[in-house]
Design a protein around this motif. Structure first.
Motif, PDB file in Angstrom:
ATOM      1  N   ARG A  25       0.873  -1.117   0.018  1.00  0.00           N
ATOM      2  CA  ARG A  25      -0.216  -0.071  -0.003  1.00  0.00           C
ATOM      3  C   ARG A  25       0.807   1.216  -0.100  1.00  0.00           C
ATOM      4  NH1 ARG A  25      -5.181   0.625   0.756  1.00  0.00           N
ATOM      5  NH2 ARG A  25      -5.455  -1.577   1.085  1.00  0.00           N
ATOM      6  N   GLY A  26       0.462   2.245  -0.938  1.00  0.00           N
ATOM      7  CA  GLY A  26       1.283   3.586  -1.222  1.00  0.00           C
ATOM      8  C   GLY A  26       2.570   3.499  -1.846  1.00  0.00           C
ATOM      9  N   TYR A  27       2.425   2.350  -2.518  1.00  0.00           N
ATOM     10  CA  TYR A  27       3.667   2.182  -3.511  1.00  0.00           C
ATOM     11  C   TYR A  27       3.189   1.389  -4.933  1.00  0.00           C
ATOM     12  CZ  TYR A  27       6.727   3.382   0.148  1.00  0.00           C
ATOM     13  OH  TYR A  27       6.998   4.052   1.336  1.00  0.00           O
ATOM     14  N   SER A  28       3.674   1.392  -5.940  1.00  0.00           N
ATOM     15  CA  SER A  28       3.553   0.779  -7.318  1.00  0.00           C
ATOM     16  C   SER A  28       4.619   0.248  -7.905  1.00  0.00           C
ATOM     17  CB  SER A  28       3.387   2.118  -8.208  1.00  0.00           C
ATOM     18  OG  SER A  28       2.230   2.882  -7.979  1.00  0.00           O
ATOM     19  N   LEU A  29       4.209  -0.948  -8.385  1.00  0.00           N
ATOM     20  CA  LEU A  29       5.266  -1.691  -9.105  1.00  0.00           C
ATOM     21  C   LEU A  29       5.187  -1.315 -10.581  1.00  0.00           C
ATOM     22  CD1 LEU A  29       5.586  -5.747  -8.952  1.00  0.00           C
ATOM     23  CD2 LEU A  29       6.134  -4.276 -11.024  1.00  0.00           C
ATOM     24  N   VAL A  30       6.190  -0.763 -11.026  1.00  0.00           N
ATOM     25  CA  VAL A  30       6.426  -0.144 -12.242  1.00  0.00           C
ATOM     26  C   VAL A  30       7.679  -0.575 -12.919  1.00  0.00           C
ATOM     27  CG1 VAL A  30       7.774   1.948 -11.180  1.00  0.00           C
ATOM     28  CG2 VAL A  30       6.510   2.208 -13.467  1.00  0.00           C
ATOM     29  N   ALA A  31       7.790  -0.431 -14.248  1.00  0.00           N
ATOM     30  CA  ALA A  31       8.872  -0.755 -15.197  1.00  0.00           C
ATOM     31  C   ALA A  31       9.780   0.617 -15.229  1.00  0.00           C
ATOM     32  CB  ALA A  31       8.521  -1.362 -16.128  1.00  0.00           C
ATOM     33  N   VAL A  32      10.999   0.408 -14.905  1.00  0.00           N
ATOM     34  CA  VAL A  32      11.992   1.388 -15.233  1.00  0.00           C
ATOM     35  C   VAL A  32      12.974   1.033 -16.279  1.00  0.00           C
ATOM     36  CG1 VAL A  32      13.394   0.781 -13.269  1.00  0.00           C
ATOM     37  CG2 VAL A  32      13.588   3.100 -14.323  1.00  0.00           C
ATOM     38  N   SER A  33      13.700   1.902 -17.166  1.00  0.00           N
ATOM     39  CA  SER A  33      14.333   1.404 -18.348  1.00  0.00           C
ATOM     40  C   SER A  33      15.595   2.031 -17.984  1.00  0.00           C
ATOM     41  CB  SER A  33      13.988   1.584 -19.777  1.00  0.00           C
ATOM     42  OG  SER A  33      14.935   1.591 -20.885  1.00  0.00           O
ATOM     43  N   ILE A  34      16.765   1.486 -17.775  1.00  0.00           N
ATOM     44  CA  ILE A  34      18.218   2.019 -17.589  1.00  0.00           C
ATOM     45  C   ILE A  34      18.891   1.536 -18.524  1.00  0.00           C
ATOM     46  CG2 ILE A  34      19.936   2.137 -15.833  1.00  0.00           C
ATOM     47  CD1 ILE A  34      18.062   1.973 -13.536  1.00  0.00           C
ATOM     48  N   MET A  35      19.825   2.286 -19.178  1.00  0.00           N
ATOM     49  CA  MET A  35      20.661   1.846 -20.176  1.00  0.00           C
ATOM     50  C   MET A  35      19.920   0.990 -21.349  1.00  0.00           C
ATOM     51  SD  MET A  35      24.297   1.231 -18.255  1.00  0.00           S
ATOM     52  CE  MET A  35      24.725   2.831 -16.939  1.00  0.00           C
ATOM     53  N   GLY A  36      18.791   1.315 -21.733  1.00  0.00           N
ATOM     54  CA  GLY A  36      18.079   0.650 -22.628  1.00  0.00           C
ATOM     55  C   GLY A  36      17.243  -0.761 -22.235  1.00  0.00           C
ATOM     56  N   ARG A  37      17.528  -0.958 -21.110  1.00  0.00           N
ATOM     57  CA  ARG A  37      16.909  -2.279 -20.443  1.00  0.00           C
ATOM     58  C   ARG A  37      16.047  -2.218 -19.424  1.00  0.00           C
ATOM     59  NH1 ARG A  37      19.639  -6.229 -23.966  1.00  0.00           N
ATOM     60  NH2 ARG A  37      18.211  -7.702 -22.869  1.00  0.00           N
ATOM     61  N   GLY A  38      15.035  -2.841 -19.444  1.00  0.00           N
ATOM     62  CA  GLY A  38      13.830  -2.762 -18.398  1.00  0.00           C
ATOM     63  C   GLY A  38      13.774  -3.608 -17.312  1.00  0.00           C
ATOM     64  N   MET A  39      13.281  -3.132 -16.305  1.00  0.00           N
ATOM     65  CA  MET A  39      13.147  -4.100 -14.974  1.00  0.00           C
ATOM     66  C   MET A  39      11.914  -3.680 -14.248  1.00  0.00           C
ATOM     67  SD  MET A  39      16.405  -2.264 -13.034  1.00  0.00           S
ATOM     68  CE  MET A  39      16.690  -1.471 -14.513  1.00  0.00           C
ATOM     69  N   GLY A  40      11.514  -4.588 -13.442  1.00  0.00           N
ATOM     70  CA  GLY A  40      10.266  -4.177 -12.491  1.00  0.00           C
ATOM     71  C   GLY A  40      10.993  -3.564 -11.204  1.00  0.00           C
ATOM     72  N   VAL A  41      10.196  -2.562 -10.717  1.00  0.00           N
ATOM     73  CA  VAL A  41      10.655  -2.017  -9.160  1.00  0.00           C
ATOM     74  C   VAL A  41       9.695  -1.578  -8.434  1.00  0.00           C
ATOM     75  CG1 VAL A  41      13.133  -1.108 -10.038  1.00  0.00           C
ATOM     76  CG2 VAL A  41      11.239   0.334 -10.351  1.00  0.00           C
ATOM     77  N   ILE A  42       9.792  -1.504  -7.017  1.00  0.00           N
ATOM     78  CA  ILE A  42       8.818  -0.707  -6.224  1.00  0.00           C
ATOM     79  C   ILE A  42       8.983   0.896  -5.894  1.00  0.00           C
ATOM     80  CG2 ILE A  42       7.758  -0.975  -3.835  1.00  0.00           C
ATOM     81  CD1 ILE A  42       7.202  -3.315  -5.813  1.00  0.00           C
ATOM     82  N   LEU A  43       8.229   1.627  -6.320  1.00  0.00           N
ATOM     83  CA  LEU A  43       8.353   3.118  -6.030  1.00  0.00           C
ATOM     84  C   LEU A  43       7.216   3.797  -5.491  1.00  0.00           C
ATOM     85  CD1 LEU A  43       9.715   4.096  -9.842  1.00  0.00           C
ATOM     86  CD2 LEU A  43      11.195   3.456  -7.621  1.00  0.00           C
ATOM     87  N   PRO A  44       7.613   4.693  -4.587  1.00  0.00           N
ATOM     88  CA  PRO A  44       6.415   5.442  -4.234  1.00  0.00           C
ATOM     89  C   PRO A  44       5.448   5.978  -5.132  1.00  0.00           C
ATOM     90  CG  PRO A  44       8.286   6.273  -3.266  1.00  0.00           C
ATOM     91  CD  PRO A  44       8.633   5.398  -4.398  1.00  0.00           C
TER      92      PRO A  44
END
Length: 308
Positions: free
Chosen positions: A213-232
């Motif tokens: 609760r209070g956070y999102s599971l979102v995809a971030v692209s770093i150096m052209g490659r994506g990953m799932g992360v937990i962010l506020p």
């Protein structure tokens, strides 16, 4: 006395050869490191894995026939990092040629193919052979590097959150070993959390994960490659205009297994999928449950894993 002088001269010659060899590797911009030593300081919790059976190269790469195989030269500033067959971490600079060959281990035909996608090209093996394997290698400074797994990355690519409906090539174990990638990932997470405690996902019975609760599971692209992360939630809302997904799961395009993997960089986790199917994909979706946000809107992204 002559024997002593001969021995000294032989030792000096051997030393010169070793120094020359090291300098040649440096000039050729080939970096070789023992991945086992790297793992002492890295929190990557798995052995070098395989993101599937296919290879991937970025848009506008040059792919040509070379004998019975294919030759790939990535475009722009895309570099390559991976593990070789001896479990060493190897990194090659832009415009390095990579070769692809296919071998039939039973009977029938087995040859490499290439296909295009919105964000690049994929390569694999096809034919009547029931046991067809793909091999990829790089020749640099007269040395042959047979690759076990790896992938391309772009150090100059902008770090950003993926928007709803986007797809991207996923991160992979060798990339998480690079210090330059670790620093950029840590910088991004520090910016997103602003001193708050970094959160871990909630594990669900089906093997997927969800954001607390209070956070999102979102995809971030770093150096052209994506990953799932937990962010506020507040950071995600300001970055893409709405709250993001709360669940991530893995799926296979064909027969085989595909499971969620986690790599820790500092105290934060990055998530992607690995398996033995042709295409192993992390997909985000909505999920409502205890201690989990009720999200509004739609946020569906796909992170596709590749072996090479």
């Amino acid at each position: 006395m002559k024997k002593v002088i001969t021995a000294i001269l032989s030792l000096a010659l051997l030393t010169c050869l070793i120094i020359y060899s090291c300098q040649k590797d440096k000039e050729g911009k080939v970096e070789i490191e023992n991945s086992k030593l790297l793992k002492k300081s890295s929190a990557w919790d798995q052995a070098p894995g395989k993101g599937g059976k296919l290879g991937w190269s970025p848009l506008n790469s040059t792919i040509s026939e070379e004998g019975a195989g294919l030759a790939v030269v990535a475009s722009g500033d895309w570099s390559y990092v991976g593990f070789d067959k001896e479990n060493n971490l190897v990194k090659f600079e832009p415009l390095t040629k990579k070769t692809i060959t296919c071998t039939c281990n039973t009977s029938g035909t087995c040859k490499p193919f290439k296909s295009h996608s919105p964000f690049g090209s994929t390569q694999g093996c096809v034919g009547t052979c029931t046991n067809c394997t793909m091999e990829q290698s790089v020749i640099q400074n007269g040395r042959i590097f047979d690759l076990e797994s790896g992938g391309y990355f772009s150090p100059l690519a902008k770090t950003r959150l993926l928007k709803n409906g986007e797809s991207a090539p996923a991160v992979f174990p060798a990339l998480l070993e690079l210090e330059v990638f670790q620093k950029e990932f840590s910088r991004f997470m520090d910016m997103a959390y602003k001193g708050k405690e970094i959160q871990k996902p909630i594990s669900l019975p089906d093997g997927s994960i969800a954001a607390p609760r209070g956070y999102s599971l979102v995809a971030v692209s770093i150096m052209g490659r994506g990953m799932g992360v937990i962010l506020p939630d507040n950071f995600v809302r300001s970055a893409i205009g709405n709250l993001a997904s709360s669940k991530a799961s893995c799926s296979c395009s064909d027969k085989g297994g595909c499971s969620l993997k986690r790599g820790d960089i500092g105290i934060a986790g990055a998530y992607w999928c690995e398996g033995d199917c042709n295409s192993c994909t992390l997909t985000t979706s909505r999920f409502n449950g205890p201690d989990i946000n009720i999200k509004t809107g739609t946020y569906n992204v796909q992170l596709i894993s590749y072996r090479y």
